[in-house]
Scaffold this motif. Sequence first.
Motif, PDB file in Angstrom:
ATOM      1  N   LEU A 208      54.290  34.377  25.962  1.00  0.00           N
ATOM      2  CA  LEU A 208      52.801  34.356  26.058  1.00  0.00           C
ATOM      3  C   LEU A 208      52.284  35.506  25.312  1.00  0.00           C
ATOM      4  CD1 LEU A 208      52.557  33.465  30.003  1.00  0.00           C
ATOM      5  CD2 LEU A 208      51.943  31.963  27.955  1.00  0.00           C
ATOM      6  N   ARG A 209      51.079  35.142  24.805  1.00  0.00           N
ATOM      7  CA  ARG A 209      50.153  36.568  24.366  1.00  0.00           C
ATOM      8  C   ARG A 209      49.557  36.928  25.483  1.00  0.00           C
ATOM      9  NH1 ARG A 209      49.737  32.092  20.776  1.00  0.00           N
ATOM     10  NH2 ARG A 209      50.253  32.400  18.637  1.00  0.00           N
ATOM     11  N   ILE A 210      49.334  38.214  25.327  1.00  0.00           N
ATOM     12  CA  ILE A 210      48.615  38.980  26.607  1.00  0.00           C
ATOM     13  C   ILE A 210      47.233  38.174  26.979  1.00  0.00           C
ATOM     14  CG2 ILE A 210      47.467  40.649  25.045  1.00  0.00           C
ATOM     15  CD1 ILE A 210      48.463  40.986  28.921  1.00  0.00           C
ATOM     16  N   GLY A 211      46.438  37.856  25.871  1.00  0.00           N
ATOM     17  CA  GLY A 211      45.220  37.110  26.293  1.00  0.00           C
ATOM     18  C   GLY A 211      45.403  35.736  26.846  1.00  0.00           C
ATOM     19  N   GLU A 212      46.338  35.238  26.635  1.00  0.00           N
ATOM     20  CA  GLU A 212      46.930  33.907  27.168  1.00  0.00           C
ATOM     21  C   GLU A 212      47.403  34.074  28.530  1.00  0.00           C
ATOM     22  OE1 GLU A 212      48.473  31.545  23.230  1.00  0.00           O
ATOM     23  OE2 GLU A 212      50.065  32.396  24.504  1.00  0.00           O
ATOM     24  N   ALA A 213      48.065  35.123  28.792  1.00  0.00           N
ATOM     25  CA  ALA A 213      48.643  35.321  30.244  1.00  0.00           C
ATOM     26  C   ALA A 213      47.407  35.716  31.227  1.00  0.00           C
ATOM     27  CB  ALA A 213      49.606  36.582  30.348  1.00  0.00           C
ATOM     28  N   LEU A 214      46.540  36.331  30.752  1.00  0.00           N
ATOM     29  CA  LEU A 214      45.426  36.920  31.815  1.00  0.00           C
ATOM     30  C   LEU A 214      44.352  35.961  31.780  1.00  0.00           C
ATOM     31  CD1 LEU A 214      44.941  40.562  30.448  1.00  0.00           C
ATOM     32  CD2 LEU A 214      46.466  39.713  32.372  1.00  0.00           C
ATOM     33  N   ALA A 215      44.440  34.670  31.084  1.00  0.00           N
ATOM     34  CA  ALA A 215      43.468  33.689  31.296  1.00  0.00           C
ATOM     35  C   ALA A 215      44.204  32.571  32.137  1.00  0.00           C
ATOM     36  CB  ALA A 215      42.999  33.207  29.925  1.00  0.00           C
ATOM     37  N   LEU A 216      45.275  32.950  32.593  1.00  0.00           N
ATOM     38  CA  LEU A 216      46.128  31.613  33.313  1.00  0.00           C
ATOM     39  C   LEU A 216      45.543  31.620  34.610  1.00  0.00           C
ATOM     40  CD1 LEU A 216      49.981  32.608  32.708  1.00  0.00           C
ATOM     41  CD2 LEU A 216      48.478  30.507  31.912  1.00  0.00           C
ATOM     42  N   ARG A 217      45.115  30.335  35.153  1.00  0.00           N
ATOM     43  CA  ARG A 217      44.997  29.900  36.501  1.00  0.00           C
ATOM     44  C   ARG A 217      46.000  29.549  37.192  1.00  0.00           C
ATOM     45  NH1 ARG A 217      40.725  30.880  33.336  1.00  0.00           N
ATOM     46  NH2 ARG A 217      38.597  30.155  33.984  1.00  0.00           N
ATOM     47  N   CYS A 218      46.005  29.814  38.745  1.00  0.00           N
ATOM     48  CA  CYS A 218      46.978  29.051  39.452  1.00  0.00           C
ATOM     49  C   CYS A 218      47.294  27.623  39.156  1.00  0.00           C
ATOM     50  CB  CYS A 218      46.644  29.359  40.887  1.00  0.00           C
ATOM     51  SG  CYS A 218      46.664  31.105  41.332  1.00  0.00           S
ATOM     52  N   GLY A 219      46.459  26.889  38.932  1.00  0.00           N
ATOM     53  CA  GLY A 219      46.718  25.215  38.515  1.00  0.00           C
ATOM     54  C   GLY A 219      47.184  25.178  37.358  1.00  0.00           C
ATOM     55  N   ASP A 220      47.320  26.161  36.314  1.00  0.00           N
ATOM     56  CA  ASP A 220      48.248  25.852  35.137  1.00  0.00           C
ATOM     57  C   ASP A 220      49.755  25.998  35.266  1.00  0.00           C
ATOM     58  OD1 ASP A 220      45.673  25.936  33.863  1.00  0.00           O
ATOM     59  OD2 ASP A 220      45.751  27.907  33.662  1.00  0.00           O
TER      60      ASP A 220
ATOM     61  N   GLU B 287      42.037  27.113  40.750  1.00  0.00           N
ATOM     62  CA  GLU B 287      40.968  27.671  39.820  1.00  0.00           C
ATOM     63  C   GLU B 287      40.884  29.111  39.904  1.00  0.00           C
ATOM     64  OE1 GLU B 287      39.182  26.098  37.198  1.00  0.00           O
ATOM     65  OE2 GLU B 287      40.401  24.407  37.952  1.00  0.00           O
ATOM     66  N   GLU B 288      41.917  29.837  40.813  1.00  0.00           N
ATOM     67  CA  GLU B 288      41.767  31.254  40.842  1.00  0.00           C
ATOM     68  C   GLU B 288      42.747  31.889  39.668  1.00  0.00           C
ATOM     69  OE1 GLU B 288      41.630  33.171  44.688  1.00  0.00           O
ATOM     70  OE2 GLU B 288      41.953  31.297  45.708  1.00  0.00           O
ATOM     71  N   TYR B 289      42.542  33.321  39.340  1.00  0.00           N
ATOM     72  CA  TYR B 289      43.301  33.593  38.331  1.00  0.00           C
ATOM     73  C   TYR B 289      44.834  33.828  38.765  1.00  0.00           C
ATOM     74  CZ  TYR B 289      39.564  34.050  34.971  1.00  0.00           C
ATOM     75  OH  TYR B 289      38.525  33.779  34.135  1.00  0.00           O
ATOM     76  N   LEU B 290      45.905  33.562  37.942  1.00  0.00           N
ATOM     77  CA  LEU B 290      47.149  33.997  38.320  1.00  0.00           C
ATOM     78  C   LEU B 290      47.559  35.488  38.309  1.00  0.00           C
ATOM     79  CD1 LEU B 290      49.945  32.729  38.947  1.00  0.00           C
ATOM     80  CD2 LEU B 290      50.418  32.925  36.576  1.00  0.00           C
ATOM     81  N   LEU B 291      47.018  36.026  37.253  1.00  0.00           N
ATOM     82  CA  LEU B 291      47.353  37.407  37.157  1.00  0.00           C
ATOM     83  C   LEU B 291      46.063  38.403  37.522  1.00  0.00           C
ATOM     84  CD1 LEU B 291      49.648  37.002  34.123  1.00  0.00           C
ATOM     85  CD2 LEU B 291      50.264  37.416  36.402  1.00  0.00           C
ATOM     86  N   ARG B 292      45.982  38.601  38.895  1.00  0.00           N
ATOM     87  CA  ARG B 292      44.504  39.043  39.222  1.00  0.00           C
ATOM     88  C   ARG B 292      44.619  40.661  39.271  1.00  0.00           C
ATOM     89  NH1 ARG B 292      46.189  34.849  42.082  1.00  0.00           N
ATOM     90  NH2 ARG B 292      47.412  36.073  43.443  1.00  0.00           N
ATOM     91  N   GLY B 293      43.343  41.098  39.025  1.00  0.00           N
ATOM     92  CA  GLY B 293      43.182  42.563  39.013  1.00  0.00           C
ATOM     93  C   GLY B 293      43.122  43.196  40.431  1.00  0.00           C
ATOM     94  N   PRO B 294      43.034  44.421  40.551  1.00  0.00           N
ATOM     95  CA  PRO B 294      42.934  45.109  41.858  1.00  0.00           C
ATOM     96  C   PRO B 294      41.964  44.550  43.188  1.00  0.00           C
ATOM     97  CG  PRO B 294      43.114  46.795  40.155  1.00  0.00           C
ATOM     98  CD  PRO B 294      42.756  45.318  39.531  1.00  0.00           C
ATOM     99  N   TRP B 295      40.952  43.884  42.408  1.00  0.00           N
ATOM    100  CA  TRP B 295      40.023  43.539  43.268  1.00  0.00           C
ATOM    101  C   TRP B 295      39.894  41.755  43.487  1.00  0.00           C
ATOM    102  CZ3 TRP B 295      38.853  47.555  40.268  1.00  0.00           C
ATOM    103  CH2 TRP B 295      38.746  48.703  40.833  1.00  0.00           C
ATOM    104  N   GLY B 296      41.152  41.358  42.929  1.00  0.00           N
ATOM    105  CA  GLY B 296      41.215  39.756  43.011  1.00  0.00           C
ATOM    106  C   GLY B 296      40.737  38.887  41.875  1.00  0.00           C
ATOM    107  N   GLY B 297      39.798  39.573  40.717  1.00  0.00           N
ATOM    108  CA  GLY B 297      39.391  39.024  39.781  1.00  0.00           C
ATOM    109  C   GLY B 297      40.085  39.060  38.496  1.00  0.00           C
ATOM    110  N   ARG B 298      39.356  38.729  37.385  1.00  0.00           N
ATOM    111  CA  ARG B 298      39.903  38.386  36.220  1.00  0.00           C
ATOM    112  C   ARG B 298      40.183  39.939  35.538  1.00  0.00           C
ATOM    113  NH1 ARG B 298      36.715  35.247  31.705  1.00  0.00           N
ATOM    114  NH2 ARG B 298      35.466  37.235  32.051  1.00  0.00           N
ATOM    115  N   GLN B 299      41.556  40.134  34.956  1.00  0.00           N
ATOM    116  CA  GLN B 299      41.811  41.336  34.381  1.00  0.00           C
ATOM    117  C   GLN B 299      41.309  40.950  32.840  1.00  0.00           C
ATOM    118  OE1 GLN B 299      45.172  43.920  35.462  1.00  0.00           O
ATOM    119  NE2 GLN B 299      46.052  42.018  35.910  1.00  0.00           N
ATOM    120  N   ASN B 300      40.824  41.976  32.003  1.00  0.00           N
ATOM    121  CA  ASN B 300      40.620  41.617  30.506  1.00  0.00           C
ATOM    122  C   ASN B 300      41.896  42.600  29.576  1.00  0.00           C
ATOM    123  OD1 ASN B 300      39.549  44.111  29.226  1.00  0.00           O
ATOM    124  ND2 ASN B 300      37.896  43.756  30.979  1.00  0.00           N
ATOM    125  N   THR B 301      42.296  41.983  28.710  1.00  0.00           N
ATOM    126  CA  THR B 301      43.121  42.418  27.639  1.00  0.00           C
ATOM    127  C   THR B 301      42.827  43.953  27.519  1.00  0.00           C
ATOM    128  OG1 THR B 301      43.162  40.391  26.699  1.00  0.00           O
ATOM    129  CG2 THR B 301      44.235  42.267  25.387  1.00  0.00           C
TER     130      THR B 301
END
Length: 422
Positions: free
Chosen positions: A258-270, A325-339
């Motif tokens: 995976l590319r880093i941008g692809e990984a951080l955009a993954l949802r649990c449903g993916d 619909e939640e992000y798979l690889l979540r940040g410290p507060w449970g939300g999206r991480q960015n590249t």
Amino acid sequence: MAKAWIHDKWLKSAQVTTADGHSRKVEPPSSVKRSLAMYADEPGKAKVPDDFRSKDFGKGARWEVRWRVDGTGRRKLFRYRADAEAFMAEIEDRIRSNRYTDPRDSRRPLSEVADLWQQGLAGTVKGSTEGRYRRELRCWVLPKWGEVALKDITTVGIQHWYVELAEGTAPYAGKWGSGSPLSASSIRSAGKIVLGSILDVAVENRWLEANPVAKAKVPHNRAVQRRIYLTPQEIKTIAGQMDEVNATVVYLLAYTGLRIGEALALRCGDVGLSRNRINVLRTQSVDANYLLVETLPKGNRTRFVPIPSQLLPRVKALLEGHGPEEYLLRGPWGGRQNTANWRNRVWAPALQDAGMKDIEGLVIHSLRHTYASLAIKAVADVKTLQAVLGHASATETLDTYADLWPNRTGEVAEVIGQDIRI
């Protein structure tokens, strides 16, 4: 209908009165024309009666090519008739073949055409690509060519500019710092794509006859950045400096490609646990204003990647208690991480703590290269690797990782030799 003709600025027809009292025009006789031709550089010595002398006799260039196109008259002066005839023939040929360009239009500065090009840019490419094109226009293209007339932009001049870009000496107008040497791919983007597309607009509007970018050649890279392939132990060492979620990011990049941008955009449903695979449906990117967005993966190609069985427990742990619909690889507060944040706040400190920050060429994308090296070592065929990596073609995969495929020419010769009968 377009028309071109030659006008003699020095001679005119004379008005004479005949014996019956009528007035008529008389063209200059051939003797007058021969005399003036003999003294073209000293017209005052030619035997030309006053009646045949125009008000411009002896002043400036003698021959004037006149033509009309699109209902508008044009003219150009020449000292010698042969030059005027050659120009007239060229003008007529360009008009007939729809290659005619108005000389006044060719004097437009590039910046004027660039404004027109930018108006049609939005929506034709991804937002991140649009932002890059506008940045390259502002930083590199306009500082060099903005005030230059279209007619003065030549292939030779563009070729010299490419060399300046490669050497880091080209004019630069970035918001911060100074211009640095550009790679061949960056030169191709700024020159072939941005400048080339702007000049295509000029050609389409018949302000230029041909695009001078077409024949300019991009210099080869003088130094190729070293590509790093990590060992499983090195991957584990880097991941060991991170928390469980970010360690899983490293393992997914290294063992799924995976590319880093692809990984951080993954949802649990993916994640498809029933088939042990991840559906790659989107990636992180930025729009033309550099705001974070999610778009289709590179090349607008979705795909799926297999999950190695050793990674399944980590992936399952991330899925527990979270909706599709939640992000798979979540940040410290449970939300999206960015590249950008992940690179600066997670990756860089981990390399520092692992004692690997000074390895030249070691970047996040090295994890994807590592996956390719491991897959090729495992005898993956090129089409399979292309599909998993999301490359546009098998050729791209081969070109990128040609150094990893073993040279098996000796084996081929040995197999063929088994069927030779001499």
